[in-house]
Design a protein around this motif. Structure first.
Motif, PDB file in Angstrom:
ATOM      1  N   VAL A  21      17.428 -31.796 -26.685  1.00 58.53           N
ATOM      2  CA  VAL A  21      16.357 -31.062 -27.384  1.00 58.53           C
ATOM      3  C   VAL A  21      16.584 -31.239 -28.883  1.00 58.53           C
ATOM      4  N   ARG A  22      15.513 -31.694 -29.586  1.00 58.80           N
ATOM      5  CA  ARG A  22      15.708 -32.029 -31.005  1.00 58.80           C
ATOM      6  C   ARG A  22      14.678 -31.310 -31.873  1.00 58.80           C
ATOM      7  N   GLY A  23      14.959 -30.058 -32.150  1.00 62.30           N
ATOM      8  CA  GLY A  23      14.117 -29.310 -33.082  1.00 62.30           C
ATOM      9  C   GLY A  23      12.795 -28.829 -32.507  1.00 62.30           C
ATOM     10  N   LEU A  24      12.816 -28.336 -31.282  1.00 67.51           N
ATOM     11  CA  LEU A  24      11.585 -27.866 -30.635  1.00 67.51           C
ATOM     12  C   LEU A  24      11.148 -26.514 -31.216  1.00 67.51           C
ATOM     13  N   SER A  25       9.847 -26.400 -31.501  1.00 69.12           N
ATOM     14  CA  SER A  25       9.276 -25.119 -31.943  1.00 69.12           C
ATOM     15  C   SER A  25       7.940 -24.918 -31.259  1.00 69.12           C
ATOM     16  N   PHE A  26       7.731 -23.741 -30.713  1.00 71.20           N
ATOM     17  CA  PHE A  26       6.408 -23.391 -30.180  1.00 71.20           C
ATOM     18  C   PHE A  26       6.355 -21.885 -29.924  1.00 71.20           C
ATOM     19  N   ALA A  27       5.152 -21.392 -29.694  1.00 71.06           N
ATOM     20  CA  ALA A  27       4.979 -19.962 -29.403  1.00 71.06           C
ATOM     21  C   ALA A  27       3.983 -19.822 -28.267  1.00 71.06           C
ATOM     22  N   VAL A  28       4.216 -18.814 -27.441  1.00 69.72           N
ATOM     23  CA  VAL A  28       3.327 -18.560 -26.304  1.00 69.72           C
ATOM     24  C   VAL A  28       2.843 -17.120 -26.385  1.00 69.72           C
ATOM     25  N   GLN A  29       1.532 -16.941 -26.271  1.00 67.36           N
ATOM     26  CA  GLN A  29       0.957 -15.587 -26.333  1.00 67.36           C
ATOM     27  C   GLN A  29       1.006 -14.935 -24.946  1.00 67.36           C
ATOM     28  N   GLU A  30       0.971 -13.612 -24.932  1.00 65.13           N
ATOM     29  CA  GLU A  30       0.992 -12.877 -23.672  1.00 65.13           C
ATOM     30  C   GLU A  30      -0.243 -13.248 -22.837  1.00 65.13           C
ATOM     31  N   GLY A  31      -0.026 -13.472 -21.551  1.00 72.78           N
ATOM     32  CA  GLY A  31      -1.125 -13.789 -20.639  1.00 72.78           C
ATOM     33  C   GLY A  31      -1.501 -15.255 -20.627  1.00 72.78           C
ATOM     34  N   GLU A  32      -0.783 -16.059 -21.393  1.00 70.76           N
ATOM     35  CA  GLU A  32      -1.111 -17.485 -21.498  1.00 70.76           C
ATOM     36  C   GLU A  32      -0.299 -18.300 -20.476  1.00 70.76           C
ATOM     37  N   VAL A  33      -0.898 -19.359 -19.947  1.00 61.14           N
ATOM     38  CA  VAL A  33      -0.137 -20.313 -19.131  1.00 61.14           C
ATOM     39  C   VAL A  33       0.125 -21.523 -20.037  1.00 61.14           C
ATOM     40  N   PHE A  34       1.379 -21.700 -20.373  1.00 62.69           N
ATOM     41  CA  PHE A  34       1.756 -22.727 -21.351  1.00 62.69           C
ATOM     42  C   PHE A  34       2.572 -23.798 -20.634  1.00 62.69           C
ATOM     43  N   GLY A  35       2.236 -25.051 -20.844  1.00 61.90           N
ATOM     44  CA  GLY A  35       2.931 -26.141 -20.169  1.00 61.90           C
ATOM     45  C   GLY A  35       3.762 -26.995 -21.109  1.00 61.90           C
ATOM     46  N   LEU A  36       4.962 -27.384 -20.639  1.00 64.06           N
ATOM     47  CA  LEU A  36       5.737 -28.410 -21.349  1.00 64.06           C
ATOM     48  C   LEU A  36       5.583 -29.669 -20.500  1.00 64.06           C
ATOM     49  N   LEU A  37       4.824 -30.630 -21.008  1.00 67.70           N
ATOM     50  CA  LEU A  37       4.525 -31.845 -20.254  1.00 67.70           C
ATOM     51  C   LEU A  37       5.306 -33.007 -20.844  1.00 67.70           C
ATOM     52  N   GLY A  38       6.011 -33.720 -19.990  1.00 71.92           N
ATOM     53  CA  GLY A  38       6.755 -34.870 -20.502  1.00 71.92           C
ATOM     54  C   GLY A  38       7.476 -35.581 -19.386  1.00 71.92           C
ATOM     55  N   PRO A  39       7.962 -36.787 -19.666  1.00 68.47           N
ATOM     56  CA  PRO A  39       8.661 -37.538 -18.617  1.00 68.47           C
ATOM     57  C   PRO A  39      10.028 -36.920 -18.310  1.00 68.47           C
ATOM     58  N   ASN A  40      10.681 -37.408 -17.247  1.00 66.16           N
ATOM     59  CA  ASN A  40      12.040 -36.942 -16.937  1.00 66.16           C
ATOM     60  C   ASN A  40      12.952 -37.242 -18.124  1.00 66.16           C
ATOM     61  N   GLY A  41      13.821 -36.303 -18.434  1.00 63.06           N
ATOM     62  CA  GLY A  41      14.766 -36.506 -19.542  1.00 63.06           C
ATOM     63  C   GLY A  41      14.182 -36.185 -20.903  1.00 63.06           C
ATOM     64  N   ALA A  42      12.990 -35.575 -20.926  1.00 57.35           N
ATOM     65  CA  ALA A  42      12.360 -35.271 -22.222  1.00 57.35           C
ATOM     66  C   ALA A  42      12.958 -34.033 -22.884  1.00 57.35           C
ATOM     67  N   GLY A  43      13.713 -33.236 -22.110  1.00 64.73           N
ATOM     68  CA  GLY A  43      14.312 -32.016 -22.665  1.00 64.73           C
ATOM     69  C   GLY A  43      13.610 -30.747 -22.198  1.00 64.73           C
ATOM     70  N   LYS A  44      12.726 -30.867 -21.212  1.00 60.57           N
ATOM     71  CA  LYS A  44      11.950 -29.704 -20.741  1.00 60.57           C
ATOM     72  C   LYS A  44      12.862 -28.674 -20.058  1.00 60.57           C
ATOM     73  N   THR A  45      13.696 -29.159 -19.133  1.00 61.79           N
ATOM     74  CA  THR A  45      14.551 -28.233 -18.375  1.00 61.79           C
ATOM     75  C   THR A  45      15.563 -27.557 -19.289  1.00 61.79           C
ATOM     76  N   SER A  46      16.132 -28.324 -20.216  1.00 61.10           N
ATOM     77  CA  SER A  46      17.087 -27.708 -21.158  1.00 61.10           C
ATOM     78  C   SER A  46      16.398 -26.594 -21.926  1.00 61.10           C
ATOM     79  N   THR A  47      15.158 -26.849 -22.368  1.00 61.53           N
ATOM     80  CA  THR A  47      14.432 -25.834 -23.139  1.00 61.53           C
ATOM     81  C   THR A  47      14.187 -24.587 -22.299  1.00 61.53           C
ATOM     82  N   VAL A  48      13.687 -24.800 -21.083  1.00 55.65           N
ATOM     83  CA  VAL A  48      13.341 -23.633 -20.264  1.00 55.65           C
ATOM     84  C   VAL A  48      14.612 -22.884 -19.858  1.00 55.65           C
TER      85      VAL A  48
END
Lengths: 306, 305
Positions: A21-48
């Protein structure tokens, strides 16, 4: 605007020499369905997993429901529900026992019978975990994630490895969460999942977010082009397809030429003429309306499944 | 905001662990059938037809039953970690303490029926003369089960793979089994082995239980065994809690394995004391002689005629 329920700023995470993970920034509002979309190894699982309090970031801050996931302990865990990338339970644990076991850890407990019914597990209530199919195991994992009526639900690749029918069943469940106004953070590498389920998507590649927005807005950003995929009898002459009428972008992936065109009919006519003059033949041609895959290709030069 | 309750979490996990164990045939074989098999084998080979020997053998069998905790728990914890089962629990508001305490408690609940069956078989089937000191037996079974469970949890905490766990278990189990008096009476070994055995936790359980089943020791003498094992539980539990890992990929650094030595401190202290000033070895010899000299059932009945 209300305070975001998930707030991530400048997140970094490395495993030895690998920067996940290299400097990820984002915000999610209440009630929102927010997706992290990317290929395997993109850093999604580490972030979550940092957001679930399972991993420690090297740098940056993460807050969920106003709490630091790593330091807030039980108070934080009472507020969240999660489906891990792969869930494992003891083989001889029964379905109903698993739901009741996890429900007992929380102060706010959902009705376990209602959960069994909602996730179509009533008939399997006395089945051992080892006797469940992949889809049933995943439905159980989802039910377990909701035993505490969580404010925020994390779903890490919830449909990976499942057959299309089961995947659609899981989509229905997530859409139900959306109707219930639950905040959901979902990671996926399936385009259709992100397009169908998410209010907003962050496209992640090599540990960085390369685009954020609603699926609709992101697709508009791909200049409203049509994707044309063609396979030819002989390789095309260098750059020839890129200069066809209407083509804004042309790339080759494993023998398939992917053209992005703003004027698809004219491009196809020009393509046929070009092939005739080049003594080449068309083996297949498919046309697609713009998708998040096109956005990813435009931004990275690679396909999501690469 | 109410937080999760460690005691209720421990009890919830304990109930599930007991249920899972009861569904595991391997567990039932090793915890119930095998000790009974050993009991009948020992009685046939070493019993000499003497009721006194039956009581002595019961002490050994109870020791084997209780020590089995050590093997089962370490393997189960490592298996749960490697399979990713512990990860799922990590997401819930349940800490390492309840996870470990529930292992110990469940193990105790599962050991008690085996112990009762073994005592009843000795009394009613093998005609053991007296019940022994039942209070002392109960106390030693309780604290011994907790101690050996906690040692098992330490092994699980300091090993990184199932293979490593099995190797370490095998080594420790073999030493405990043969050099503590649990299978071969300590009095028959050379003196240097007897002295070395005083540094092992298993010796305090084995001799304590043998003293209690044969009724040949005072409360004060059994208290030493109880104290040594209690200190062992406290130290071993805290070390395993500190070293507990939820993640399959989280490896324990080499120097952390030295914590095992810390768990041994109470037994090193008791070993030094018993070797320098204690009377345990003398007592073990005296008890052994008393049992060996006790008349067999047939001698007794012919003397009465």
């Amino acid at each position: 605007m209300a305070e975001p329920i998930i707030q991530v700023e400048g997140l970094y995470k490395s495993y030895g020499a690998v920067e996940a993970v290299r400097g990820l920034s984002f915000a999610v509002q209440e009630g929102e369905v927010f997706g992290l979309l990317g290929p395997n190894g993109a850093g999604k699982t580490s972030t979550v997993e940092i957001l679930e309090g399972m991993r420690t970031p090297d740098r940056g801050t993460a807050r969920v429901c106003g709490l630091d996931p790593e330091r807030s302990g039980a108070e934080f865990k009472q507020k969240i529900g999660a489906v891990l990338q792969s869930t494992a339970l003891p083989d001889k644990l029964k379905v109903k026992e698993a739901i009741e076991l996890f429900a007992n850890f929380y102060t706010n407990r959902a009705n376990t019978d209602a959960l069994l019914k909602r996730f179509q597990l009533e008939e399997k209530r006395d089945a051992f975990y080892s006797q469940l199919s992949g889809g049933q195991k995943q439905r159980l994992a989802l039910a377990m994630a909701l035993v505490n009526n969580p404010q925020v639900v994390f779903l890490d690749e919830p449909t990976a490895g499942l057959d299309p029918q089961v995947r659609r069943e899981i989509y229905d469940i997530i859409e139900e969460l959306k109707r219930d106004k639950k905040t959901v953070l979902i990671t996926t590498h399936y385009i259709e999942e992100a397009e169908r389920l998410c209010d907003r998507v962050a496209i992640v590649d090599q540990g960085r977010i390369i685009a954020t927005g609603s699926p609709r807005d992101l697709k508009h950003k791909s200049a409203g082009t049509t994707r044309i995929e063609v396979r030819l009898a002989k390789p095309a002459v260098n750059g020839a397809l890129g200069s066809l009428d209407g083509v804004s972008d042309c790339r080759e992936f494993d023998g398939t030429y992917v053209l992005h065109s703003s004027r698809a009919p004219q491009t196809i006519v020009a393509l046929v003429k070009h092939l005739e003059s080049d003594n080449n033949e068309l083996q297949s041609l498919e046309m697609f309306s713009p998708s998040l895959e096109d956005v990813f290709i435009e931004l990275t030069g690679r396909r999501l499944r690469d | 905001m109410a937080s999760s309750n460690p005691i209720s979490n421990t009890w919830t996990l304990t109930k599930v662990r007991v249920r899972l164990a009861m569904r595991n045939r391997t567990f039932l074989f090793f915890s119930l059938a095998m000790p009974l098999g050993f009991l009948f084998f020992f009685v046939m080979v070493f019993g000499k037809g003497s009721p006194a020997w039956i009581a002595y053998i019961l002490g050994s069998i109870l020791t084997l039953t209780v020590m089995g905790s050590f093997w089962g728990l370490s393997v189960q914890l490592v298996m749960f970690r490697e399979a990713g089962i512990l990860r799922r629990f990590r997401l819930a508001p349940v800490g390492a303490g309840p996870m470990l305490a529930s292992s110990i408690l469940a193990n105790y609940i599962l050991v008690v029926p085996s112990v009762i069956i073994e005592i009843l078989v000795c009394k009613w089937v093998l005609h053991m003369q007296s019940w022994g000191n039942l209070w002392a037996i109960a106390l030693l079974i309780t604290i011994g089960s907790a101690a050996f469970s906690a040692f098992g949890l330490i092994v699980a905490s300091v090993t990184n793979t199932m293979q490593e766990t099995q190797v370490i278990n095998q080594l420790i189990w073999t030493v405990f089994l043969f050099l503590s008096g649990a299978s071969v009476p300590l009095a028959v070994f050379p003196l240097w082995i007897q002295r070395a055995s005083l540094f092992m936790p298993a010796t305090y359980l084995a001799t304590g239980l043998e003293f209690a089943t044969t009724n040949l020791a005072s409360r004060a003498e059994i208290f030493t065994d109880f104290l040594a094992l209690t200190l062992g539980v406290v130290v071993a539990f805290e070390i395993s809690r500190q070293l507990f890992r939820w993640e399959p990929e989280a490896k324990v650094p080499g120097r952390a394995k030295l914590w095992v030595l810390v768990a041994m401190i109470p037994f090193i202290a008791f070993g030094v004391y018993e070797n320098v000033a204690g009377k345990r070895l003398t007592q073990i010899h005296d008890n052994f002689k008393a049992i060996d000299r006790a008349p067999s059932a047939s001698t007794k009945s012919s003397a009465q005629h």
